[in-house]
Write a protein that holds these residues in place. Sequence first.
Motif, PDB file in Angstrom:
ATOM      1  N   VAL A  96     -66.643 -28.138  33.344  1.00 14.07           N
ATOM      2  CA  VAL A  96     -67.074 -28.959  34.227  1.00 14.07           C
ATOM      3  C   VAL A  96     -66.693 -30.361  33.763  1.00 14.07           C
ATOM      4  N   ARG A  97     -66.637 -30.563  32.284  1.00 17.12           N
ATOM      5  CA  ARG A  97     -66.506 -31.803  31.580  1.00 17.12           C
ATOM      6  C   ARG A  97     -64.926 -32.263  31.800  1.00 17.12           C
ATOM      7  N   HIS A  98     -63.991 -31.429  31.610  1.00 17.47           N
ATOM      8  CA  HIS A  98     -62.537 -31.809  31.739  1.00 17.47           C
ATOM      9  C   HIS A  98     -61.936 -31.086  32.735  1.00 17.47           C
ATOM     10  N   GLY A  99     -62.431 -30.376  33.647  1.00 15.33           N
ATOM     11  CA  GLY A  99     -61.768 -29.939  34.766  1.00 15.33           C
ATOM     12  C   GLY A  99     -60.570 -28.986  34.310  1.00 15.33           C
ATOM     13  N   ILE A 100     -60.704 -28.372  33.512  1.00 10.37           N
ATOM     14  CA  ILE A 100     -59.738 -27.261  32.682  1.00 10.37           C
ATOM     15  C   ILE A 100     -59.825 -25.968  33.514  1.00 10.37           C
ATOM     16  N   PRO A 101     -58.849 -25.158  33.942  1.00  6.74           N
ATOM     17  CA  PRO A 101     -58.976 -23.979  34.821  1.00  6.74           C
ATOM     18  C   PRO A 101     -59.488 -23.100  33.648  1.00  6.74           C
ATOM     19  N   PRO A 102     -60.003 -21.834  33.845  1.00  9.78           N
ATOM     20  CA  PRO A 102     -60.364 -20.818  33.130  1.00  9.78           C
ATOM     21  C   PRO A 102     -59.469 -20.214  32.564  1.00  9.78           C
ATOM     22  N   GLU A 103     -59.665 -19.940  31.034  1.00 11.64           N
ATOM     23  CA  GLU A 103     -58.557 -19.369  30.198  1.00 11.64           C
ATOM     24  C   GLU A 103     -58.561 -17.773  30.470  1.00 11.64           C
ATOM     25  N   PRO A 104     -57.273 -17.064  30.351  1.00 12.33           N
ATOM     26  CA  PRO A 104     -57.517 -15.679  30.728  1.00 12.33           C
ATOM     27  C   PRO A 104     -58.392 -14.887  29.713  1.00 12.33           C
ATOM     28  N   SER A 105     -58.797 -13.853  30.068  1.00 11.51           N
ATOM     29  CA  SER A 105     -59.648 -13.052  29.157  1.00 11.51           C
ATOM     30  C   SER A 105     -58.816 -12.376  28.143  1.00 11.51           C
ATOM     31  N   ARG A 106     -59.122 -11.830  27.064  1.00 13.50           N
ATOM     32  CA  ARG A 106     -58.565 -11.264  26.085  1.00 13.50           C
ATOM     33  C   ARG A 106     -57.976 -10.026  26.550  1.00 13.50           C
ATOM     34  N   THR A 107     -58.795  -9.352  27.393  1.00 12.31           N
ATOM     35  CA  THR A 107     -58.288  -7.919  27.969  1.00 12.31           C
ATOM     36  C   THR A 107     -57.099  -8.084  28.619  1.00 12.31           C
ATOM     37  N   SER A 108     -56.805  -9.383  29.610  1.00 17.30           N
ATOM     38  CA  SER A 108     -55.676  -9.529  30.267  1.00 17.30           C
ATOM     39  C   SER A 108     -54.371  -9.804  29.243  1.00 17.30           C
ATOM     40  N   LEU A 109     -54.721 -10.442  28.363  1.00 13.76           N
ATOM     41  CA  LEU A 109     -53.689 -10.933  27.219  1.00 13.76           C
ATOM     42  C   LEU A 109     -53.157  -9.609  26.703  1.00 13.76           C
ATOM     43  N   GLU A 110     -54.280  -8.601  26.203  1.00 13.04           N
ATOM     44  CA  GLU A 110     -53.704  -7.377  25.561  1.00 13.04           C
ATOM     45  C   GLU A 110     -52.860  -6.656  26.431  1.00 13.04           C
ATOM     46  N   SER A 111     -53.355  -6.506  27.812  1.00 18.33           N
ATOM     47  CA  SER A 111     -52.447  -5.528  28.807  1.00 18.33           C
ATOM     48  C   SER A 111     -51.213  -5.959  28.921  1.00 18.33           C
ATOM     49  N   ASN A 112     -51.125  -7.298  28.839  1.00 23.75           N
ATOM     50  CA  ASN A 112     -49.531  -7.916  29.136  1.00 23.75           C
ATOM     51  C   ASN A 112     -48.874  -8.442  28.095  1.00 23.75           C
ATOM     52  N   GLN A 113     -49.157  -7.785  26.943  1.00 23.60           N
ATOM     53  CA  GLN A 113     -48.312  -8.008  25.624  1.00 23.60           C
ATOM     54  C   GLN A 113     -47.046  -7.187  25.916  1.00 23.60           C
ATOM     55  N   SER A 114     -47.049  -6.126  26.233  1.00 20.78           N
ATOM     56  CA  SER A 114     -45.675  -5.312  26.330  1.00 20.78           C
ATOM     57  C   SER A 114     -44.753  -5.953  27.262  1.00 20.78           C
ATOM     58  N   GLN A 131     -71.418 -13.677  23.084  1.00 23.85           N
ATOM     59  CA  GLN A 131     -70.566 -13.859  24.246  1.00 23.85           C
ATOM     60  C   GLN A 131     -71.105 -14.720  25.215  1.00 23.85           C
ATOM     61  N   MET A 132     -72.673 -14.784  25.267  1.00 26.80           N
ATOM     62  CA  MET A 132     -73.308 -15.609  26.322  1.00 26.80           C
ATOM     63  C   MET A 132     -72.900 -17.104  25.870  1.00 26.80           C
ATOM     64  N   VAL A 133     -73.095 -17.527  24.770  1.00 26.65           N
ATOM     65  CA  VAL A 133     -72.795 -18.713  24.017  1.00 26.65           C
ATOM     66  C   VAL A 133     -71.710 -19.033  24.426  1.00 26.65           C
ATOM     67  N   GLY A 134     -70.532 -18.245  24.252  1.00 24.08           N
ATOM     68  CA  GLY A 134     -69.046 -18.624  24.564  1.00 24.08           C
ATOM     69  C   GLY A 134     -68.679 -18.732  26.180  1.00 24.08           C
ATOM     70  N   LYS A 135     -69.561 -18.070  26.792  1.00 19.72           N
ATOM     71  CA  LYS A 135     -69.332 -18.305  28.231  1.00 19.72           C
ATOM     72  C   LYS A 135     -69.979 -19.579  28.791  1.00 19.72           C
ATOM     73  N   VAL A 136     -71.186 -19.682  28.198  1.00 22.32           N
ATOM     74  CA  VAL A 136     -71.617 -21.311  28.467  1.00 22.32           C
ATOM     75  C   VAL A 136     -70.742 -22.347  28.047  1.00 22.32           C
ATOM     76  N   HIS A 137     -70.294 -22.285  26.699  1.00 21.06           N
ATOM     77  CA  HIS A 137     -69.500 -23.065  26.556  1.00 21.06           C
ATOM     78  C   HIS A 137     -68.275 -23.585  27.414  1.00 21.06           C
ATOM     79  N   GLN A 138     -67.461 -22.296  27.606  1.00 22.29           N
ATOM     80  CA  GLN A 138     -66.301 -22.486  28.609  1.00 22.29           C
ATOM     81  C   GLN A 138     -66.649 -23.150  29.854  1.00 22.29           C
ATOM     82  N   ARG A 139     -67.891 -22.720  30.462  1.00 25.59           N
ATOM     83  CA  ARG A 139     -68.418 -23.395  31.560  1.00 25.59           C
ATOM     84  C   ARG A 139     -68.333 -24.808  31.439  1.00 25.59           C
ATOM     85  N   VAL A 140     -69.031 -25.317  30.250  1.00 27.63           N
ATOM     86  CA  VAL A 140     -69.372 -26.709  30.231  1.00 27.63           C
ATOM     87  C   VAL A 140     -68.080 -27.557  29.732  1.00 27.63           C
TER      88      VAL A 140
END
Length: 82
Positions: A38-56, A26-35
């Motif tokens: 910073v490199r590409h200026g991509i907005p943060p992706e929604p977390s898995r929990t928000s996707l799971e709650s919005n499926q219905s 999880q820590m490595v994933g968060k570091v990768h996401q932040r890098v």
Amino acid sequence: MVYFLFVRQLEIWMTARLLRSPIFHQMVGKVHQRVQQVRHGIPPEPSRTSLESNQSLGLKKFVNYFKEEIKDQMKGKPPNKL
């Protein structure tokens, strides 16, 4: 010589245990996401929990959109809604 072998075995065991740890991944994933942000200026992706709650909710939206499309096709309206 025995001390060197003990240290080497300890290092192998600690590395294996670290790589099996979900917290480490999880820590490595968060570091990768932040890098990537910073490199590409991509907005943060929604977390898995928000996707799971919005499926219905997403399914409900899809069904409503599908119904509207069918009604529009029956009436002969153009399909350019987006």
